[in-house]
Design an enzyme around this catalytic site. Structure first.
Site, PDB file in Angstrom:
ATOM      1  N   LYS A 194       0.845  -1.205   0.000  1.00 16.15           N
ATOM      2  CA  LYS A 194       0.000   0.000   0.000  1.00 16.15           C
ATOM      3  C   LYS A 194       0.878   1.252   0.000  1.00 16.15           C
ATOM      4  O   LYS A 194       2.089   1.178   0.233  1.00 16.15           O
ATOM      5  CB  LYS A 194      -0.924  -0.006   1.204  1.00 16.15           C
ATOM      6  CG  LYS A 194      -0.212   0.080   2.537  1.00 16.15           C
ATOM      7  CD  LYS A 194      -1.187  -0.070   3.706  1.00 16.15           C
ATOM      8  CE  LYS A 194      -0.426  -0.086   5.013  1.00 16.15           C
ATOM      9  NZ  LYS A 194      -1.272  -0.430   6.155  1.00 16.15           N
TER      10      LYS A 194
ATOM     11  N   TYR B 257      17.232  30.867   7.694  1.00 16.60           N
ATOM     12  CA  TYR B 257      16.184  31.804   8.106  1.00 16.60           C
ATOM     13  C   TYR B 257      16.300  32.145   9.584  1.00 16.60           C
ATOM     14  O   TYR B 257      16.656  31.295  10.404  1.00 16.60           O
ATOM     15  CB  TYR B 257      14.802  31.183   7.871  1.00 16.60           C
ATOM     16  CG  TYR B 257      14.473  30.974   6.408  1.00 16.60           C
ATOM     17  CD1 TYR B 257      14.294  32.052   5.552  1.00 16.60           C
ATOM     18  CD2 TYR B 257      14.336  29.682   5.900  1.00 16.60           C
ATOM     19  CE1 TYR B 257      13.978  31.846   4.212  1.00 16.60           C
ATOM     20  CE2 TYR B 257      14.021  29.470   4.567  1.00 16.60           C
ATOM     21  CZ  TYR B 257      13.848  30.563   3.730  1.00 16.60           C
ATOM     22  OH  TYR B 257      13.535  30.360   2.414  1.00 16.60           O
TER      23      TYR B 257
ATOM     24  N   ARG C 132     -11.218   1.106  14.713  1.00 13.68           N
ATOM     25  CA  ARG C 132     -11.221   1.888  13.481  1.00 13.68           C
ATOM     26  C   ARG C 132     -12.195   1.193  12.529  1.00 13.68           C
ATOM     27  O   ARG C 132     -13.301   1.646  12.328  1.00 13.68           O
ATOM     28  CB  ARG C 132      -9.819   1.958  12.875  1.00 13.68           C
ATOM     29  CG  ARG C 132      -8.805   2.641  13.798  1.00 13.68           C
ATOM     30  CD  ARG C 132      -7.483   2.854  13.096  1.00 13.68           C
ATOM     31  NE  ARG C 132      -6.980   1.639  12.449  1.00 13.68           N
ATOM     32  CZ  ARG C 132      -5.822   1.553  11.818  1.00 13.68           C
ATOM     33  NH1 ARG C 132      -5.041   2.613  11.716  1.00 13.68           N
ATOM     34  NH2 ARG C 132      -5.435   0.429  11.275  1.00 13.68           N
TER      35      ARG C 132
ATOM     36  N   MET D 205      12.891  24.192   2.671  1.00 15.57           N
ATOM     37  CA  MET D 205      12.134  23.439   1.670  1.00 15.57           C
ATOM     38  C   MET D 205      13.061  22.654   0.728  1.00 15.57           C
ATOM     39  O   MET D 205      12.776  21.507   0.381  1.00 15.57           O
ATOM     40  CB  MET D 205      11.245  24.370   0.851  1.00 15.57           C
ATOM     41  CG  MET D 205      10.285  23.603  -0.049  1.00 15.57           C
ATOM     42  SD  MET D 205       9.291  24.636  -1.117  1.00 15.57           S
ATOM     43  CE  MET D 205       8.143  25.355   0.025  1.00 15.57           C
TER      44      MET D 205
HETATM   45  C1  LIG Z   1      -0.315  -1.614   6.626  1.00 12.79           C
HETATM   46  C2  LIG Z   1      -0.905  -2.845   7.142  1.00 12.79           C
HETATM   47  C3  LIG Z   1      -0.095  -3.932   7.491  1.00 12.79           C
HETATM   48  C4  LIG Z   1       1.415  -3.888   7.449  1.00 12.79           C
HETATM   49  O1  LIG Z   1       1.912  -3.429   8.678  1.00 12.79           O
HETATM   50  P1  LIG Z   1       3.492  -3.421   8.939  1.00 12.79           P
HETATM   51  O2  LIG Z   1       3.609  -2.941  10.349  1.00 12.79           O
HETATM   52  O3  LIG Z   1       4.074  -2.450   7.971  1.00 12.79           O
HETATM   53  O4  LIG Z   1       3.985  -4.793   8.736  1.00 12.79           O
HETATM   54  C5  LIG Z   1      -0.721  -5.085   7.902  1.00 12.79           C
HETATM   55  N1  LIG Z   1      -2.068  -5.172   7.983  1.00 12.79           N
HETATM   56  C6  LIG Z   1      -2.875  -4.144   7.668  1.00 12.79           C
HETATM   57  C7  LIG Z   1      -4.349  -4.300   7.789  1.00 12.79           C
HETATM   58  C8  LIG Z   1      -2.331  -2.946   7.253  1.00 12.79           C
HETATM   59  O5  LIG Z   1      -3.127  -1.939   6.952  1.00 12.79           O
END
Ligand SMILES: *Cc1c(COP(=O)(O)O)cnc(C)c1O
Length: 357
Positions: A35, A254, A130, A302
């Protein structure tokens, strides 16, 4: 000359990490979590290196479809299922596995009435609150799914609030779930990277591995994984594009925030918060130049960072610097910035070219 910053993606290291994880979890199968564009590494850069994974887990339909076109047969899991009814056409077309976490999704799916059976992961609310169905509702959800939806396989997905080594609530949360689902023989996927490392009994059928694959610790403490032979996948590197010689009393950046008390040679590096380097970072943070660790002076702006070149007389215009990678661990940078390595990886901005090594 193009601006010299780049995120170098070491595909050998991701293959290596997958292999390390394989040994840790065998015989469980592995969902490689890709993801957020593979945690900022770029799905297009790493998909080829993960040919030995058992499946891919993503969030966006576009990520899932990209992977389906590369791997015709590997399972692909949408970690939050679909977001509206229009997604379902593509989910069926590309044979994707979905997570169902809420009643509204169930209602849509029931009304959709597809012709083909689908694989469903039921997300259990572990107390994270959640997404997911409350455990006391699970029997009912399974009953509805079996009765009203054309299914291939059902599986359980659980994601826990704290899988660290000394988690206080994990066993309690897990036991409540197990009591309810133990008589189902469905596939289970309960473990993220932390559980892979520290709770072997949670590996079950499929683990879901994200951060460890990319070579950082789920705790953002490198010490916690340094004995595992996990290797960092991303190196954020740039070059010195300016050099200044300061006299005592002169300032940098800055608001005159940094003032030197002695003669000093400083380097200006082409990297800033516009590239995703954290602005709120302690000015004791390390940067590697010619094998020597030096420190940031003043604030991250930046497009630039100033560093001390006092101990590095060989550094000159064009000298390469490592912001994080094999030597400067991203976990340590995350600690300096009061954040986690996940955020740093995801925050690398689109103006930073990713280069496959
Ligand atoms: C992102 C995610 C993971 C991966 O978690 P890590 O700590 O990066 O291994 C596993 N399960 C779900 C549902 C996630 O959203």
């Amino acid at each position: 000359m193009t601006r010299p910053i780049a995120a170098i993606i070491n595909t050998k290291n991701i293959q290596h990490n997958l292999n390390v994880i394989r040994n840790l979890v065998f015989p469980s199968k592995i969902w490689s979590v890709l993801k957020a564009n593979a945690y900022g590494h770029g799905i297009n850069n790493i998909w080829k290196s993960l040919i030995l994974t058992d499946g891919f887990a993503v969030l966006n339909l576009s990520e899932a479809i990209f992977l389906r076109k590369k791997y015709h047969n590997k399972p692909i899991l949408l970690l939050e299922g679909f977001f509206n009814i229009n997604d379902l056409y593509l989910i069926y077309k590309y044979n994707l596995t979905i997570t169902i976490h809420s009643n509204w999704q169930l209602d849509i799916l029931i009304n959709y009435q597809p012709k083909y059976p689908i694989n469903i992961y039921i997300k259990i609310n572990t107390g994270m609150n959640r997404l997911g169905f409350k455990i006391n509702n699970i029997h009912n959800i399974i009953y509805i799914i079996k009765k009203k939806i054309n299914i291939k396989n059902i599986a359980f997905l659980a994601h826990f609030a704290d899988c660290s080594k000394h988690s206080h609530y994990l066993f309690q949360e897990l036991n409540i779930i197990k009591k309810t689902i133990d008589h189902y023989t469905y596939t289970r996927s309960f473990a993220n990277s932390a559980a892979i490392l520290w709770h072997e009994f949670m590996h079950y059928d499929w683990v879901r591995c994200g951060i460890l694959l990319y070579g950082a610790s789920p705790t953002s403490k490198w010490e916690d994984i340094k004995n595992l032979s996990i290797k960092p996948v991303m190196t954020l590197q740039s070059k010195i594009i300016g050099i200044q010689k300061l006299m005592p009393g002169e300032t940098v950046g800055y608001n005159h925030q940094y003032c030197t008390n002695k003669k000093r040679r400083i380097g200006i590096i082409a990297c800033g918060y516009g590239d995703g380097y954290p602005k709120n970072i302690s000015n004791n943070t390390s940067i590697l130049i010619h094998g020597t660790i030096t420190k940031i002076l003043g604030t991250v702006t930046m497009d630039m960072i100033a560093v001390d070149l006092f101990n590095i007389p060989t550094a000159k215009i064009g000298t390469k610097v490592e912001l994080w990678g094999d030597n400067i661990k991203i976990d340590n940078i995350a600690q300096s910035a009061n954040t986690i390595s996940y955020e740093l990886m995801c925050a690398i901005s689109s103006r930073v070219p990713r280069i496959i090594k």
